[in-house]
Every structure is written in structure tokens, then in C-alpha cells.
Design a protein around this motif. Structure first.
Motif, PDB file in Angstrom:
ATOM      1  N   GLU A 341       0.834  -1.229   0.046  1.00  0.00           N
ATOM      2  CA  GLU A 341       0.082   0.020   0.162  1.00  0.00           C
ATOM      3  C   GLU A 341       0.893   1.079   0.029  1.00  0.00           C
ATOM      4  O   GLU A 341       0.514   2.285  -0.817  1.00  0.00           O
ATOM      5  N   ARG A 342       1.991   1.188   0.829  1.00  0.00           N
ATOM      6  CA  ARG A 342       2.754   2.352   0.894  1.00  0.00           C
ATOM      7  C   ARG A 342       3.372   2.728  -0.408  1.00  0.00           C
ATOM      8  O   ARG A 342       3.474   3.871  -0.627  1.00  0.00           O
ATOM      9  N   ILE A 343       3.952   1.751  -1.166  1.00  0.00           N
ATOM     10  CA  ILE A 343       4.432   1.937  -2.710  1.00  0.00           C
ATOM     11  C   ILE A 343       3.326   2.417  -3.712  1.00  0.00           C
ATOM     12  O   ILE A 343       3.682   3.357  -4.256  1.00  0.00           O
ATOM     13  N   ALA A 344       2.190   1.858  -3.598  1.00  0.00           N
ATOM     14  CA  ALA A 344       1.086   2.409  -4.353  1.00  0.00           C
ATOM     15  C   ALA A 344       0.881   3.679  -4.368  1.00  0.00           C
ATOM     16  O   ALA A 344       0.676   4.493  -5.330  1.00  0.00           O
ATOM     17  N   LEU A 345       0.710   3.934  -2.988  1.00  0.00           N
ATOM     18  CA  LEU A 345       0.242   5.435  -2.663  1.00  0.00           C
ATOM     19  C   LEU A 345       1.161   6.466  -2.888  1.00  0.00           C
ATOM     20  O   LEU A 345       0.943   7.431  -3.284  1.00  0.00           O
ATOM     21  N   SER A 346       2.321   6.052  -2.423  1.00  0.00           N
ATOM     22  CA  SER A 346       3.721   6.928  -2.626  1.00  0.00           C
ATOM     23  C   SER A 346       3.894   7.303  -3.831  1.00  0.00           C
ATOM     24  O   SER A 346       4.153   8.489  -4.217  1.00  0.00           O
ATOM     25  N   LEU A 347       3.895   6.330  -4.572  1.00  0.00           N
ATOM     26  CA  LEU A 347       4.163   6.516  -6.228  1.00  0.00           C
ATOM     27  C   LEU A 347       3.292   7.446  -6.651  1.00  0.00           C
ATOM     28  O   LEU A 347       3.640   8.214  -7.691  1.00  0.00           O
ATOM     29  N   ARG A 348       1.915   7.806  -6.116  1.00  0.00           N
ATOM     30  CA  ARG A 348       0.898   8.474  -6.698  1.00  0.00           C
ATOM     31  C   ARG A 348       1.412  10.137  -6.425  1.00  0.00           C
ATOM     32  O   ARG A 348       0.772  10.951  -6.935  1.00  0.00           O
ATOM     33  N   MET A 349       2.078  10.114  -5.247  1.00  0.00           N
ATOM     34  CA  MET A 349       2.294  11.581  -4.919  1.00  0.00           C
ATOM     35  C   MET A 349       3.416  12.356  -5.457  1.00  0.00           C
ATOM     36  O   MET A 349       4.417  11.754  -5.819  1.00  0.00           O
TER      37      MET A 349
END
Length: 399
Positions: A341-349
Motif C-alpha cells: 500500500e505504501r508503495i502504490a500510494l507514495s508513487l502517486r504523490m
């Protein structure tokens, strides 16, 4: 980029009377428990069900809303008894929270003010649909401490609004925006959608330009997705509605160019803000912070535990008022799930993700860099403009 909240939040917080903070049940005092700083409240009522919306919602039934509001406050009491709640952000979503009457909103929001220590509150958002906002209601929300409004306009084209099943027309949307500004709201988000059936790039440009002319502080621009349990999903499955990924990419490129040229920072793939107006609440989700959800269908995540309340407001109301658990499902998270989740969401930021998080994916990382989808910056890996169009595919390679 600045993460400051709206410019008038300090004045609003200062106006909130001092109250006793939420107490924690049991032998452990709340002060010794890690506080939870983010609250989400789901108000499911809608005057009309939009054919594309997959969030839990139900037609407005005036005979049920007062009892439902009582259940929301009872639920809040139960959460206060279980957790140390010290909100920095509160978000009322739906549905259409402003479908409630002014007296119900006063009862509900006033109840939150009475029960919570709001000394740390930086942002209090409520979602609103054009046409459900009156001058009286806007003034009341402002008085009760709401600092941010998210207005679901979606399009400025009357024909496309009808395709989406929206109740309002462009004139009502503009009027609602001006009512909110006149009431003193200096932090307004406008929700827009692209990739709509029959939508042209010229229509989308016009929608963006009309939005910019209003000078909102934040713009959320989402590509239409065909979600299960919606009318649009069924029509898509039957071949009546088609999705064109190339056209969607063109819409997205146009969105980035026009909004950035107008001074909005793209701090997350679908979200653009004037400096200092990024959504504090949504950033908390994306950064993996703990949060409590109140209301039917609302999710909560605390530590390694996640749960969702029942997705029916009648059942939710009965359970809560009978002192029963409103939980419909629970899940124990693993470190791997948290990492994904951290990877998927952080990449969007905009800030991307620390390169150290992806040390086990050196080959994939170098390949994406060579393809021009990722770039390195200050020890982080960020999506390039080209990579943003393929964000989901890039994230999947690391999961």
C-alpha cells in the motif's frame, strides 16, 4: 511544496470552545495511548443515485435521517471510549452530507464539537453537491467550524451532467460556489470527471477553463472508471459504453498542462492545489496514517487492524443504538500488505517514494528509469510526466 492548511483555519480553531478531550475506556488513560488524528464520517443520503458511483449510498428518506444522526454521535461516543481521538482532520463524505437539513447538520456537527478536543484541528471538510447549498446552510457550516468544502461539480456541460445523472445544471453549480465564497470559505475543492461517454477534448478544456475562472483553491480531476455494482458497469459490460485508454491519456495530459499553467500544483495524480491548499486529510490516507471511520460502510485502520462498518444505514443505526458493534468485516494487515500500500500510494504523490524502499527491485527500477517512467530526486523515486499515465502498471511491478 507547502502542506499548510487553509488560511483561515487558525481563526476557526481559536473560536472553538475548550472541551475535555475524548477519554479512553479501560484502565489505560487516553494520554498514554497514541492519539488518532484523522476522522472520516460517511453520510450516505442522496437525492438521486448517480449511475457511475460505487460508494455506498441510499435515497434520502427524511423519516430516517434524525435517528441516523443520533447513531452517528453514539458511534462517536463509542470510538471515544476505545481510542484517544485528537483530530487534526475531520472529513464528512458520502453520499451528500449537505442533503441533511440545517437543523440536522447543527445537531451533528455541534455534537462533534462537544465531544472532541479540537485544539489541533487543521482541516474540517464536508462534501456538497451543487443545489444542496443555501446561504443559510453555508453560513451554518462556517459557524460550526467547517473549513473546507468539496463541491461535486463533475462537468460544466449540461448534456454530460445529464449523462452522469446529476441533479444540478451549470448555473446552479456556479451559484453554489459563489454562495460558499460569500459565506467565507477560503478553501474550496471542485471535483471534476473526464473520460465520460461522448465527452470531447474540447468539452474537457472548456470545463477546466470554466473551473479555473472561478479560482477554486483545489481541483480533483478523476478519470471515469466503470465500477462494479453500478449502472455504468452493467452498460459497459453490455458494450453500450466503451472506454478508450488513448483518449483517457489525452484527457489526463490536457488536465496536467492546463491546471499547472494556471498555477495549480499536481501533488497527487488526481489532485491539484494552489500552494498551501493540498488536502491534509487525504494526504494522511496516502501516508498510511491511522484513521477512524464513522457511519455505514466507513473503513478504519489502526495499526495492523482494518475494519469496515456494515454497508446499510438502517442496520448500522439499529446496531449502534442497541450498543452493538457496527463492524461488518475485519482484517489483520501484514507487513507485506502495508508495504504494498505504501508503495502504490507514495508513487502517486509528488514526493514519490524513498529509493531505499525499492532496493529489492533494482532491475525493475532501472528499467523504468531507462523507459522514462521514473526518475531519481533527492534519494526518492518519482513518476515522470510520462510515468503518471502508467502509474498503476508501474506500481504493480513492485507489489
Amino acid at each position: 511544496m507547502s502542506n499548510a492548511t487553509n488560511h483561515n483555519s487558525d481563526a476557526v480553531v481559536a473560536a472553538v470552545p475548550a472541551v475535555e478531550p475524548c477519554a479512553n475506556a479501560g484502565d489505560t488513560p487516553a494520554a498514554t495511548v497514541t492519539p488518532i488524528n484523522h476522522l472520516y464520517v460517511h453520510i450516505p443520503f442522496c437525492a438521486r443515485i448517480c449511475p457511475y458511483c460505487a460508494f455506498y449510498k441510499d435515497l434520502l428518506d427524511r423519516s430516517q435521517t434524525s435517528r441516523f444522526c443520533e447513531a452517528i454521535l453514539t458511534d462517536l461516543d463509542q470510538q471515544c471510549a476505545s481510542f484517544a481521538l485528537s483530530p487534526e482532520t475531520i472529513y464528512f463524505g458520502g453520499g451528500t452530507p449537505t442533503a441533511l437539513t440545517s437543523s440536522q447538520l447543527e445537531f451533528l456537527l455541534g455534537g462533534f464539537r462537544e465531544r472532541l478536543d479540537l485544539s489541533l484541528l487543521a482541516e474540517w471538510t464536508i462534501e456538497a453537491n451543487p443545489g444542496s447549498v443555501s446561504a443559510r446552510k453555508a453560513a451554518l457550516l462556517r459557524k460550526l467550524g467547517v473549513t473546507r468544502i468539496s463541491l461535486g461539480i463533475q462537468s460544466w456541460d449540461n448534456g454530460l451532467l445529464k449523462v452522469l445523472g446529476r441533479e444540478h445544471n451549470p448555473e446552479q453549480a456556479a451559484q453554489s460556489f459563489h454562495i460558499l465564497r460569500a459565506a467565507g470559505f477560503s478553501n474550496i475543492n471542485v471535483d471534476l470527471m473526464f473520460g465520460l461517454p461522448g465527452q470531447t477534448i474540447e468539452q474537457w478544456k472548456s470545463t477546466l477553463e470554466t473551473t479555473i475562472a472561478l479560482q477554486p483553491d483545489h481541483v480533483s480531476a478523476y478519470c471515469l472508471t466503470y465500477e462494479e455494482d453500478t449502472e455504468f458497469f452493467l452498460r459497459h459490460a453490455r458494450g453500450e459504453l466503451l472506454q478508450d485508454t488513448d483518449a483517457d491519456a489525452a484527457f489526463f495530459e490536457t488536465t496536467m498542462r492546463i491546471l499547472e499553467d494556471a498555477g495549480y500544483e499536481q501533488y497527487e495524480i488526481s489532485n491539484y492545489a494552489r500552494p498551501g491548499f493540498s488536502s491534509v486529510h487525504n494526504r494522511a490516507y496516502w501516508l498510511g496514517k491511522d484513521y477512524i471511520g464513522i457511519g455505514p460502510s466507513a473503513f478504519s485502520t489502526v495499526g495492523m487492524h482494518r475494519w469496515q462498518n456494515v454497508c446499510d444505514y438502517r442496520s448500522y443505526t439499529e446496531r449502534v443504538l442497541s450498543a452493538e458493534s457496527a463492524k461488518g468485516s475485519t482484517e489483520n494487515l501484514t507487513n507485506e500488505m502495508k508495504r504494498s500500500e505504501r508503495i502504490a500510494l507514495s508513487l502517486r504523490m509528488r514526493e514519490g517514494i524513498a529509493a531505499s524502499e525499492l532496493t529489492h527491485f533494482e532491475q525493475e527500477t532501472e528499467e523504468f528509469i531507462s523507459l522514462g517512467l521514473l526518475r531519481k530526486s533527492n534519494g526518492n523515486l518519482l513518476l515522470t510526466r510520462k510515468g503518471k499515465n502508467l502509474a498503476d502498471s508501474v506500481a504493480e511491478a513492485f507489489l
